[in-house]
Design a protein around this motif. Structure first.
Motif, PDB file in Angstrom:
ATOM      1  N   ASP A   1       2.555   9.778  -7.981  1.00  0.00           N
ATOM      2  CA  ASP A   1       3.062  11.433  -7.630  1.00  0.00           C
ATOM      3  C   ASP A   1       4.480  10.927  -6.751  1.00  0.00           C
TER       4      ASP A   1
ATOM      5  N   TRP B   1      -3.634  14.704  -1.786  1.00  0.00           N
ATOM      6  CA  TRP B   1      -3.172  13.933  -0.347  1.00  0.00           C
ATOM      7  C   TRP B   1      -3.629  15.475   0.964  1.00  0.00           C
TER       8      TRP B   1
ATOM      9  N   LEU C   1      -5.886   9.877   0.032  1.00  0.00           N
ATOM     10  CA  LEU C   1      -6.217  10.479  -1.102  1.00  0.00           C
ATOM     11  C   LEU C   1      -7.318  10.624  -1.291  1.00  0.00           C
TER      12      LEU C   1
END
Length: 185
Positions: free
Chosen positions: A8, A17, A49
């Motif tokens: 990411d 997220w 996450l």
């Protein structure tokens, strides 16, 4: 066999997220980075996450101190069972590192806080690598190993998260994270 890495660069971030804003803290994406803001109420801010748990992980992320106190922690959580049970591996903008066990809400420093020449202080970006593999908890800073600690307290799969904490209540701390990767070894 190694899993496909999760990567990411926060442009835009993976929707997994958590992003939010409260009186205590905020997590937001801006300019291709994920910002975590501790607003000085004595509560650390972490961005989980969501939706996945992992037992063994190797995570890398870049972090830079943006503003507020350099007496802070900026790091990565692994094997998070809930708000009261996890490992934290972190550095501070004033050059310290920490490996912390939180069990039933009680924090126990396994290593540190200790200073390390590996950490770039102030607002310079640092490359972190956190390895939670078996009983070994390893923190790497700028491609050099700072410490490995053996601990078997938390063996269950758990969540991962990024964290920022201003150590002194009433102080604020903002850090920006970029280029996160996660593999399961």
């Amino acid at each position: 066999s190694t899993s496909v890495p999760l990567t990411d660069n926060f442009e835009p971030p993976n929707p997994a997220w958590a992003r939010f804003e409260t009186a205590e803290s905020a997590v937001y994406a801006q300019g291709g980075e994920l910002f975590l803001e501790d607003r000085g109420k004595g509560v650390a801010v972490y961005a989980p996450l969501a939706g996945k748990v992992y037992t063994d992980t190797i995570m890398t992320v870049q972090v830079r101190h943006v503003q507020g106190t350099v007496n802070n922690w900026m790091g990565v959580i692994c094997r998070q069972q809930n708000e009261d049970n996890y490992y934290l591996l972190a550095i501070s903008a004033d050059g310290f590192y920490l490996i912390l066990l939180v069990e039933d809400g009680v924090p126990t420093p396994l290593v540190g806080p200790e200073t390390s020449e590996l950490i770039r202080t102030g607002k310079t970006r640092n490359d972190l690598e956190v390895r939670c593999v078996g009983d070994a908890l390893s923190l790497w800073v700028n491609n050099e190993r700072a410490y490995t600690y053996i601990d078997s307290t938390l063996r269950e799969a758990g969540g991962v998260a990024l964290l920022v904490d201003a150590v002194e209540r009433g102080e604020t701390a903002v850090a920006a994270f970029d280029n996160f990767t996660l593999i399961q070894p």
